[in-house]
Design a protein around this motif. Sequence first.
Motif, PDB file in Angstrom:
ATOM      1  N   THR A  83      16.767  45.497  38.762  1.00  0.00           N
ATOM      2  CA  THR A  83      17.893  46.311  39.234  1.00  0.00           C
ATOM      3  C   THR A  83      19.210  45.930  38.570  1.00  0.00           C
ATOM      4  OG1 THR A  83      18.253  44.790  41.087  1.00  0.00           O
ATOM      5  CG2 THR A  83      16.774  46.671  41.455  1.00  0.00           C
ATOM      6  N   MET A  84      19.190  44.910  37.701  1.00  0.00           N
ATOM      7  CA  MET A  84      20.418  44.443  37.062  1.00  0.00           C
ATOM      8  C   MET A  84      20.867  45.422  35.983  1.00  0.00           C
ATOM      9  SD  MET A  84      20.896  41.039  34.727  1.00  0.00           S
ATOM     10  CE  MET A  84      19.811  41.729  33.482  1.00  0.00           C
ATOM     11  N   VAL A  85      22.182  45.654  35.905  1.00  0.00           N
ATOM     12  CA  VAL A  85      22.752  46.501  34.862  1.00  0.00           C
ATOM     13  C   VAL A  85      23.958  45.792  34.251  1.00  0.00           C
ATOM     14  CG1 VAL A  85      21.973  48.658  35.911  1.00  0.00           C
ATOM     15  CG2 VAL A  85      24.230  47.731  36.501  1.00  0.00           C
ATOM     16  N   HIS A  86      24.294  46.178  33.015  1.00  0.00           N
ATOM     17  CA  HIS A  86      25.493  45.697  32.344  1.00  0.00           C
ATOM     18  C   HIS A  86      26.401  46.892  32.048  1.00  0.00           C
ATOM     19  CE1 HIS A  86      22.543  42.470  31.372  1.00  0.00           C
ATOM     20  NE2 HIS A  86      23.590  41.690  31.556  1.00  0.00           N
ATOM     21  N   ASN A  87      27.676  46.671  32.161  1.00  0.00           N
ATOM     22  CA  ASN A  87      28.655  47.731  31.903  1.00  0.00           C
ATOM     23  C   ASN A  87      29.645  47.268  30.849  1.00  0.00           C
ATOM     24  OD1 ASN A  87      28.092  49.786  34.240  1.00  0.00           O
ATOM     25  ND2 ASN A  87      28.191  47.792  35.242  1.00  0.00           N
ATOM     26  N   ASN A  88      30.089  48.208  30.044  1.00  0.00           N
ATOM     27  CA  ASN A  88      31.131  47.889  29.071  1.00  0.00           C
ATOM     28  C   ASN A  88      32.502  47.846  29.730  1.00  0.00           C
ATOM     29  OD1 ASN A  88      29.370  47.696  26.844  1.00  0.00           O
ATOM     30  ND2 ASN A  88      29.369  49.917  26.602  1.00  0.00           N
ATOM     31  N   VAL A  89      32.818  48.866  30.521  1.00  0.00           N
ATOM     32  CA  VAL A  89      34.105  48.936  31.230  1.00  0.00           C
ATOM     33  C   VAL A  89      33.887  49.610  32.572  1.00  0.00           C
ATOM     34  CG1 VAL A  89      36.487  49.740  31.202  1.00  0.00           C
ATOM     35  CG2 VAL A  89      35.353  49.180  29.054  1.00  0.00           C
ATOM     36  N   ILE A  90      34.421  49.001  33.625  1.00  0.00           N
ATOM     37  CA  ILE A  90      34.452  49.638  34.941  1.00  0.00           C
ATOM     38  C   ILE A  90      35.922  49.846  35.273  1.00  0.00           C
ATOM     39  CG2 ILE A  90      33.771  49.481  37.362  1.00  0.00           C
ATOM     40  CD1 ILE A  90      31.585  47.529  36.538  1.00  0.00           C
ATOM     41  N   LEU A  91      36.417  51.031  35.012  1.00  0.00           N
ATOM     42  CA  LEU A  91      37.858  51.290  35.103  1.00  0.00           C
ATOM     43  C   LEU A  91      38.397  51.026  36.504  1.00  0.00           C
ATOM     44  CD1 LEU A  91      38.171  54.554  32.958  1.00  0.00           C
ATOM     45  CD2 LEU A  91      38.826  52.222  32.327  1.00  0.00           C
ATOM     46  N   ALA A  92      37.628  51.372  37.533  1.00  0.00           N
ATOM     47  CA  ALA A  92      38.123  51.214  38.903  1.00  0.00           C
ATOM     48  C   ALA A  92      38.409  49.752  39.237  1.00  0.00           C
ATOM     49  CB  ALA A  92      37.115  51.794  39.888  1.00  0.00           C
ATOM     50  N   ASN A  93      37.648  48.832  38.625  1.00  0.00           N
ATOM     51  CA  ASN A  93      37.810  47.398  38.923  1.00  0.00           C
ATOM     52  C   ASN A  93      38.611  46.654  37.872  1.00  0.00           C
ATOM     53  OD1 ASN A  93      36.191  47.741  41.194  1.00  0.00           O
ATOM     54  ND2 ASN A  93      34.316  47.215  40.086  1.00  0.00           N
ATOM     55  N   LEU A  94      39.123  47.360  36.877  1.00  0.00           N
ATOM     56  CA  LEU A  94      39.782  46.687  35.767  1.00  0.00           C
ATOM     57  C   LEU A  94      41.008  45.885  36.192  1.00  0.00           C
ATOM     58  CD1 LEU A  94      39.339  46.283  32.786  1.00  0.00           C
ATOM     59  CD2 LEU A  94      40.801  48.263  32.328  1.00  0.00           C
ATOM     60  N   PRO A  95      41.890  46.423  37.061  1.00  0.00           N
ATOM     61  CA  PRO A  95      43.050  45.615  37.483  1.00  0.00           C
ATOM     62  C   PRO A  95      42.651  44.308  38.159  1.00  0.00           C
ATOM     63  CG  PRO A  95      43.388  47.921  38.018  1.00  0.00           C
ATOM     64  CD  PRO A  95      41.958  47.789  37.604  1.00  0.00           C
ATOM     65  N   THR A  96      41.595  44.367  38.987  1.00  0.00           N
ATOM     66  CA  THR A  96      41.143  43.149  39.653  1.00  0.00           C
ATOM     67  C   THR A  96      40.593  42.144  38.642  1.00  0.00           C
ATOM     68  OG1 THR A  96      40.572  44.435  41.623  1.00  0.00           O
ATOM     69  CG2 THR A  96      39.603  42.245  41.422  1.00  0.00           C
ATOM     70  N   THR A  97      39.898  42.647  37.627  1.00  0.00           N
ATOM     71  CA  THR A  97      39.376  41.770  36.578  1.00  0.00           C
ATOM     72  C   THR A  97      40.514  41.080  35.836  1.00  0.00           C
ATOM     73  OG1 THR A  97      37.478  43.244  36.300  1.00  0.00           O
ATOM     74  CG2 THR A  97      37.907  41.675  34.535  1.00  0.00           C
ATOM     75  N   VAL A  98      41.552  41.839  35.509  1.00  0.00           N
ATOM     76  CA  VAL A  98      42.712  41.275  34.826  1.00  0.00           C
ATOM     77  C   VAL A  98      43.341  40.169  35.671  1.00  0.00           C
ATOM     78  CG1 VAL A  98      45.019  41.747  33.950  1.00  0.00           C
ATOM     79  CG2 VAL A  98      43.169  43.386  33.543  1.00  0.00           C
ATOM     80  N   ALA A  99      43.507  40.432  36.970  1.00  0.00           N
ATOM     81  CA  ALA A  99      44.116  39.437  37.856  1.00  0.00           C
ATOM     82  C   ALA A  99      43.254  38.180  37.953  1.00  0.00           C
ATOM     83  CB  ALA A  99      44.332  40.044  39.245  1.00  0.00           C
ATOM     84  N   SER A 100      41.940  38.366  38.079  1.00  0.00           N
ATOM     85  CA  SER A 100      41.040  37.222  38.233  1.00  0.00           C
ATOM     86  C   SER A 100      41.042  36.344  36.991  1.00  0.00           C
ATOM     87  CB  SER A 100      39.615  37.715  38.513  1.00  0.00           C
ATOM     88  OG  SER A 100      39.578  38.473  39.698  1.00  0.00           O
ATOM     89  N   ILE A 101      40.974  36.950  35.819  1.00  0.00           N
ATOM     90  CA  ILE A 101      40.922  36.182  34.579  1.00  0.00           C
ATOM     91  C   ILE A 101      42.265  35.532  34.280  1.00  0.00           C
ATOM     92  CG2 ILE A 101      40.622  36.361  32.077  1.00  0.00           C
ATOM     93  CD1 ILE A 101      38.472  38.445  32.585  1.00  0.00           C
ATOM     94  N   SER A 102      43.355  36.207  34.575  1.00  0.00           N
ATOM     95  CA  SER A 102      44.685  35.647  34.316  1.00  0.00           C
ATOM     96  C   SER A 102      44.911  34.368  35.104  1.00  0.00           C
ATOM     97  CB  SER A 102      45.762  36.678  34.658  1.00  0.00           C
ATOM     98  OG  SER A 102      45.637  37.828  33.865  1.00  0.00           O
ATOM     99  N   ILE A 103      44.406  34.329  36.327  1.00  0.00           N
ATOM    100  CA  ILE A 103      44.599  33.157  37.171  1.00  0.00           C
ATOM    101  C   ILE A 103      43.889  31.930  36.602  1.00  0.00           C
ATOM    102  CG2 ILE A 103      44.051  32.224  39.467  1.00  0.00           C
ATOM    103  CD1 ILE A 103      44.560  35.001  40.606  1.00  0.00           C
ATOM    104  N   CYS A 104      42.879  32.153  35.744  1.00  0.00           N
ATOM    105  CA  CYS A 104      42.131  31.032  35.169  1.00  0.00           C
ATOM    106  C   CYS A 104      42.976  30.167  34.240  1.00  0.00           C
ATOM    107  CB  CYS A 104      40.913  31.558  34.405  1.00  0.00           C
ATOM    108  SG  CYS A 104      39.657  32.306  35.453  1.00  0.00           S
TER     109      CYS A 104
END
Length: 427
Positions: free
Chosen positions: A203-224
């Motif tokens: 059931t696993m899938v990979h995505n290139n871009v999930i636009l709806a979650n992109l802002p959250t991804t940016v915030a999560s990675i920036s905090i690193c």
Amino acid sequence: MEKNAESMYEVRSVHSDKESPVDLLAERPEQGSNFLAYANVVCVVAGTGTLGLPYALRMGGWIGVGILILSLLMSIYTAILLMKCCYYNGKYRLSSYQEVGRHAFGTPGLVAVWFFHTSIVLGAPIMYLILSGVEMGNLIPSAGLSDKAWIWICAAIVAVPFVTMRTLKEVAVMSIFGALATVVLVAVAVRGSIMDMANPSPTMVHNNVILANLPTTVASISICFGGNVVYFHVEEAMRYPKSWNRVVAAALATCSVLYLATAIPGYMAYGSEAKSPILASLPQDITTKIGTIVIIIHVILAAPILLTSFALEFERLFDISVARRGAVMERVYRTVSRLAIVGVCGAIACVVPFFGDFLSLLGAMGNCSLIFVMPVIFYFKLIGWRQLKAYELVWCAIIVIIGVVSAIIGSIDAVKALKASFDNYNK
């Protein structure tokens, strides 16, 4: 206030215009090596988000790899700008991030930096105590101790180097072991991910871009890349301060290599089913248990570095120094104040049921503000935007925009998590 870049770090003596300029970045023989400074930065920064990056890629897709590299470049640039602000007037070195804020915008700047800075340098060690205490209880259930008891044991362990080692020069020795622990932890994550690649979930899938979650991804990675809360004290403890740019670039690049080594195999192996921390997705064997032990070692070693950064500011504020108090009383005041700091952190870790959500809220605002937004604004105010070329101004604008958006989105997500925690607690 604008200054020529070449004269930023020098000032002529007030006694005579004929005297040679004083190099504020001259060698400091009594301080630590560049390698210790490098290890300090790696130990603090790499531990902030390594194990959550596969989950960040799950949220945003493979574009997260590009976002991570972009965050690296922005973090290096703002770390260099921030340290230039430290020497902006050419007469003396500003002692802290708070001082930079005060010189730039007076009391409002001081208060803003102090609030975000304190939330990180105290909040992160509190979370480290919670994490280490819970994991210790899971590793040694036969001891029969509660999580709170383990938290206090971990707090006592952290207190030993924190109280006995006065500055980051001494604490930096521990950061070498913390940095090595991070490397081992990454190796454990990579090994487990590669093992599970042979048996992927149907059931696993990979995505290139999930636009709806992109802002959250940016915030999560920036905090690193949160680490500039200790940059001033790391640079202050360097024997060769002129090497700061190279040291911070090398340290953050090393952290990024560790991030990529964890994120890419983790997302390849687990895709849309990746968990945070990634250890929860790995095969639950002896190697993963070793990884858990390494996590405990890492956070226990990283906590004194952050606490020392806070303590040095506290001791400057209350003038706890040998010159002011004498050798004996300085040690007494320092010991009592640092034990009190550890005690407060341990108490909060024990009594707040979902402190992590509060920290996520403060961290999202604090990290993004302190890492991306404030260094650029302070540089413009203290040194002047005319010192930068056109492409640098565009780059600064991009950094500020990303920092503001990350802070807003990260704060919204933290508020949602906090509300869910309150709801669950009430039920």
